[in-house]
Each structure stands twice: as C-alpha cells, then as structure tokens.
Design a protein around this motif. Sequence first.
Motif, mmCIF file in Angstrom:
data_model
loop_
_atom_site.group_PDB
_atom_site.id
_atom_site.type_symbol
_atom_site.label_atom_id
_atom_site.label_comp_id
_atom_site.label_asym_id
_atom_site.label_seq_id
_atom_site.Cartn_x
_atom_site.Cartn_y
_atom_site.Cartn_z
ATOM 1 N N ALA A 267 0.835 -1.207 0.000
ATOM 2 C CA ALA A 267 0.000 0.000 0.000
ATOM 3 C C ALA A 267 0.865 1.251 0.000
ATOM 4 O O ALA A 267 0.555 2.243 -0.678
ATOM 5 C CB ALA A 267 -0.936 -0.004 1.198
ATOM 6 N N ALA A 268 1.967 1.228 0.753
ATOM 7 C CA ALA A 268 2.881 2.372 0.761
ATOM 8 C C ALA A 268 3.462 2.601 -0.620
ATOM 9 O O ALA A 268 3.587 3.749 -1.084
ATOM 10 C CB ALA A 268 3.991 2.143 1.782
ATOM 11 N N LEU A 269 3.809 1.526 -1.302
ATOM 12 C CA LEU A 269 4.358 1.652 -2.654
ATOM 13 C C LEU A 269 3.307 2.192 -3.614
ATOM 14 O O LEU A 269 3.604 3.044 -4.466
ATOM 15 C CB LEU A 269 4.871 0.296 -3.135
ATOM 16 C CG LEU A 269 5.521 0.277 -4.529
ATOM 17 C CD1 LEU A 269 6.714 1.223 -4.582
ATOM 18 C CD2 LEU A 269 5.937 -1.139 -4.896
ATOM 19 N N ARG A 270 2.060 1.725 -3.486
ATOM 20 C CA ARG A 270 0.985 2.248 -4.351
ATOM 21 C C ARG A 270 0.796 3.743 -4.115
ATOM 22 O O ARG A 270 0.591 4.524 -5.058
ATOM 23 C CB ARG A 270 -0.320 1.495 -4.090
ATOM 24 C CG ARG A 270 -0.348 0.083 -4.644
ATOM 25 C CD ARG A 270 -1.757 -0.491 -4.638
ATOM 26 N NE ARG A 270 -2.280 -0.688 -3.287
ATOM 27 C CZ ARG A 270 -2.149 -1.809 -2.573
ATOM 28 N NH1 ARG A 270 -1.471 -2.838 -3.090
ATOM 29 N NH2 ARG A 270 -2.676 -1.910 -1.376
ATOM 30 N N ALA A 271 0.848 4.157 -2.858
ATOM 31 C CA ALA A 271 0.689 5.586 -2.553
ATOM 32 C C ALA A 271 1.787 6.403 -3.227
ATOM 33 O O ALA A 271 1.511 7.429 -3.875
ATOM 34 C CB ALA A 271 0.717 5.797 -1.040
ATOM 35 N N LEU A 272 3.018 5.970 -3.096
ATOM 36 C CA LEU A 272 4.133 6.705 -3.682
ATOM 37 C C LEU A 272 4.068 6.712 -5.204
ATOM 38 O O LEU A 272 4.237 7.756 -5.852
ATOM 39 C CB LEU A 272 5.453 6.094 -3.219
ATOM 40 C CG LEU A 272 5.813 6.331 -1.749
ATOM 41 C CD1 LEU A 272 6.884 5.342 -1.296
ATOM 42 C CD2 LEU A 272 6.281 7.764 -1.536
ATOM 43 N N ALA A 273 3.816 5.560 -5.788
ATOM 44 C CA ALA A 273 3.845 5.442 -7.250
ATOM 45 C C ALA A 273 2.725 6.214 -7.924
ATOM 46 O O ALA A 273 2.868 6.624 -9.084
ATOM 47 C CB ALA A 273 3.775 3.970 -7.650
ATOM 48 N N HIS A 274 1.615 6.419 -7.231
ATOM 49 C CA HIS A 274 0.479 7.118 -7.841
ATOM 50 C C HIS A 274 0.438 8.608 -7.514
ATOM 51 O O HIS A 274 -0.448 9.320 -7.996
ATOM 52 C CB HIS A 274 -0.840 6.457 -7.424
ATOM 53 C CG HIS A 274 -1.085 5.148 -8.111
ATOM 54 N ND1 HIS A 274 -0.699 3.940 -7.585
ATOM 55 C CD2 HIS A 274 -1.658 4.868 -9.312
ATOM 56 C CE1 HIS A 274 -1.035 2.960 -8.411
ATOM 57 N NE2 HIS A 274 -1.611 3.490 -9.468
ATOM 58 N N HIS A 275 1.387 9.089 -6.694
ATOM 59 C CA HIS A 275 1.368 10.517 -6.388
ATOM 60 C C HIS A 275 1.862 11.310 -7.604
ATOM 61 O O HIS A 275 2.883 10.955 -8.211
ATOM 62 C CB HIS A 275 2.238 10.829 -5.175
ATOM 63 C CG HIS A 275 1.915 12.169 -4.595
ATOM 64 N ND1 HIS A 275 2.306 13.349 -5.185
ATOM 65 C CD2 HIS A 275 1.209 12.526 -3.491
ATOM 66 C CE1 HIS A 275 1.868 14.365 -4.472
ATOM 67 N NE2 HIS A 275 1.198 13.889 -3.437
ATOM 68 N N PRO A 276 1.155 12.385 -7.992
ATOM 69 C CA PRO A 276 1.534 13.146 -9.194
ATOM 70 C C PRO A 276 2.941 13.733 -9.152
ATOM 71 O O PRO A 276 3.510 14.016 -10.211
ATOM 72 C CB PRO A 276 0.477 14.264 -9.244
ATOM 73 C CG PRO A 276 -0.675 13.744 -8.469
ATOM 74 C CD PRO A 276 -0.102 12.892 -7.390
ATOM 75 N N LEU A 277 3.505 13.938 -7.956
ATOM 76 C CA LEU A 277 4.842 14.516 -7.865
ATOM 77 C C LEU A 277 5.943 13.459 -7.901
ATOM 78 O O LEU A 277 7.125 13.792 -7.747
ATOM 79 C CB LEU A 277 4.959 15.360 -6.585
ATOM 80 C CG LEU A 277 4.031 16.573 -6.508
ATOM 81 C CD1 LEU A 277 4.267 17.348 -5.217
ATOM 82 C CD2 LEU A 277 4.202 17.493 -7.712
ATOM 83 N N ILE A 278 5.569 12.190 -8.103
ATOM 84 C CA ILE A 278 6.539 11.099 -8.239
ATOM 85 C C ILE A 278 6.275 10.442 -9.591
ATOM 86 O O ILE A 278 5.217 9.848 -9.798
ATOM 87 C CB ILE A 278 6.418 10.092 -7.087
ATOM 88 C CG1 ILE A 278 6.696 10.801 -5.750
ATOM 89 C CG2 ILE A 278 7.366 8.914 -7.279
ATOM 90 C CD1 ILE A 278 6.380 9.968 -4.532
#
Length: 446
Positions: free
Chosen positions: A411-422
């Motif tokens: 879930a942490a990886l999904r959050a990071l990968a889907h953030h527009p600034l990443i």
Amino acid sequence: MRLTMIGGGGFRTPLVHAALLRDREPGRVTSVALVDIDPDRLRTMARILAKQAEGVADAPTVTTHTDAAEGLRGADFVFSAIRVGGLQGRAHDELIGLSHGVIGQETVGFGGISYALRTLPTAMHLAELVKRVAPDAWVINFTNPAGLVTEAMARVLGSRVIGICDSPIGLARRALSALGLAVGPNVEADYAGLNHLGWLTRLRVDGVDRLPELLGRPDQIEAFEEGRLFGAEWIQTLGVLPNEYLHYYSYEREVLHSDQLASQTRGRYLLEQQTGFWADAGRAPDPLAVWEAARLDREATYMATNRDSVGMGERNADDLVSGGYENVAIALMRGIAYDEHSRLILNVPNAGTIAWLDDDAVVEVPCVVDATGAHPIPGAQVPDFGRGLVTTIKYVERETIEAGVGGSRAAALRALAHHPLIDSVKVAHALLDGARATFPELSYLY
C-alpha cells in the motif's frame, strides 16, 4: 474547560496560549495540560507561557506531563500536534526526495507520505488512549498531514476528531486585505478540496461575492502572497484562488530546481534554528522574547524556495501575520462546548458534500459548528480542473492510511507510485527503500 495539548512542548504552543489569554468570555479554558516526551522542552515552554501570562488576570493554569494518560484525564478538548521523528526526520525526508529528483516537502508528495507513515502508528495509539482515558473529549488535530491523520483517527474516534489548518483562513484574510476589507461575521468564504489542496471559489461580504472584483484587478491579485506566488495571469486563468501548497503541483519543475540550488533544505534550516532556540530560551531571563524572534524568522523564511522559484523576493509584512489557526480552534471549542454556532473551514468527513467522494473521505470545506460537532455545509464546489487531482490525492491518502494502520508495504508503494509529484514506479521503490533504511520506525511495513 480543560484543554490538553499533545505535543505541548512544540514551537507553536505560545500562539494557542496567547489566544486563550485573549479569550475573556464566560466558560473559557481555565486549565491547560502540556504533554510532551521531552521534559526539558516542557520546562522551557512553561517558562515562556508564564512570561506570556504576566499581568493577565485569571490566566489558565498550566501543568506539564510526560505521561500522556495523566495529562489527558479530565480533558474536555485535546489538541494533537505531534512530530514523530522531529525536525531531523523532516530533513531526512527532504534529502531522500532530492536524491531521487523529487520534491521532499513535508506534507506533499514523498515527504508527506513518509511523514504520515512515521506518524500514523503513534496517532492511532493516541486515539485509542483518548477513547479510553477521556472518552468525552473532542480531539482537534493539527498533526500533519492534517486531513490524512484526521481520517485515520476517525476510525477510532468517529466524529469527535476534527482537523484544523490555517491555510484557508490565511488565504481568505489576505484576499480580503487586498480588497481593503477584514475578516468578520459578515464574511463567508467558500472553499473546497483536501488539506493543502483546495481552492477559494467565492468570497462573500454582506452577501455579495467580491472575488470577481479581485480577479479583475491584476494589481490587487499581486498585492498578496498567493497572488505573487502563482502570478495574476494564472490566477485569472483559473478563475479561483488556489491554496499556497498547490504551487508544488503548478510549478513542480521550478520548485524542484530551486530546492536543488538551495544551500540547505527547509527542514535542515529549521533544525538548526530550533536547536539554537531551545538552547537560548532555556537559559534566557526572557524566553518569550527569544521565542518571538524565532517565530518572526520562521515566518519570514516560510516557503522560501517556492518564492525563489518565481522570483518573488522577501515576504511582505502583512504576509508574516499568523494564519490564525489558534483562533479557529478556540471558535471550534466554544461552538461545541456552548452551542455557539459558527462557520469555519475544517477537515471533516465529506458526508455527501463533494458528490464524487464517499461519505467517509475527510475533506476541507466550510462547516457549521454546534454542540453536536462540525457539519459540512452542502454545496462545496471543487473547480472542474481540480477534480482529477483531488481524486488522485484522496486515493494516495487512503493507501497511506492502509500502510500506516495495517503495515502494508504494498500500500505504501501504491501511494508513492500514484502521487503526481513522483513520476516513476522505479523512483517510488527507491524512495520507499530509502525511507525504510533511514527510519527504524518504518520496520513495521512488510
């Protein structure tokens, strides 16, 4: 009333205390319990508040506690303002982000997610402790990322936790000032979005929307901070006033470049400044004066690299005034405790206010406050161009909560990968690995 401040040794505590001292209405707060894990800071903060209260009749009594349960007993209201990992954690987040070519600011993008992952286990423990020790208390959450943390704590506390941020009221105050007006009971600001991601869409004074007048005058737009930060042309193109934190999305490339050129990150600067402040205040005969000087320095250097990225220069004197979150908090407390109806912009469950978000999604919108809590006012309108961003960031917040509460590394990886600034899954992996290697408290992610 008895107020317990979790993180009471924090730098902004005197702002709250000053507002309490100004409140002379019947039923005001008479007892303040400061709770913090650092006894030295608590001692220094107690001296600052004592100096602040000199000459004030019937000032609230102040007690200090390193035991949270002890400090919570008998509380009517609880302010939560914690920083897990301290400013050292913020400085690490910024450096990890910059090392992978992304913005590391503490509430948006990688920095916000990393900060939340450190914070959520502690915030949830606090929520359980409040429920057990002070079940009738209302929790007012200042802990960042404020909307995300409020939504997580609501799983335990329900409607008895409400989030506060001073960005919306600060934006409204500065816009009114550009029009030669001031905040008052005749003013209604329409604002919609998420914490640190919203827009001021109307600004009614005596029932008349004055925002079109402001938008029609480039000179007035650029008379206040957000106007200079985004530029009059872009604000006129949008047709609304954006929250200052949207600058990270609108000018991502420029802000990142400015961050990369800076001699030190904001977190490192504050860490050094605060280390000096606590040392000086601890031995100064007038610790309040030391605090005032440090506060002005913090305000003057706020979002410095954002301003540098667009060539703004120094902040104007009017922009150095606090956004006023402490006054919002007192109005919220009085509204609940004494059924004094008020209209405030708060972080609360959506409850159908923004039609395309579910009811439990915490949003930042105008609310009516009464004895039963804070209730979002129907009709909040996110601009059409902002719907996609709000939807995406709410998904990111939800995945971050799943990671922080359930320990899910995926879930942490999904959050990071889907953030527009990443902008890369590979970068998201590297950021998460960097955070887990840096912060032992993230070992719970599996």
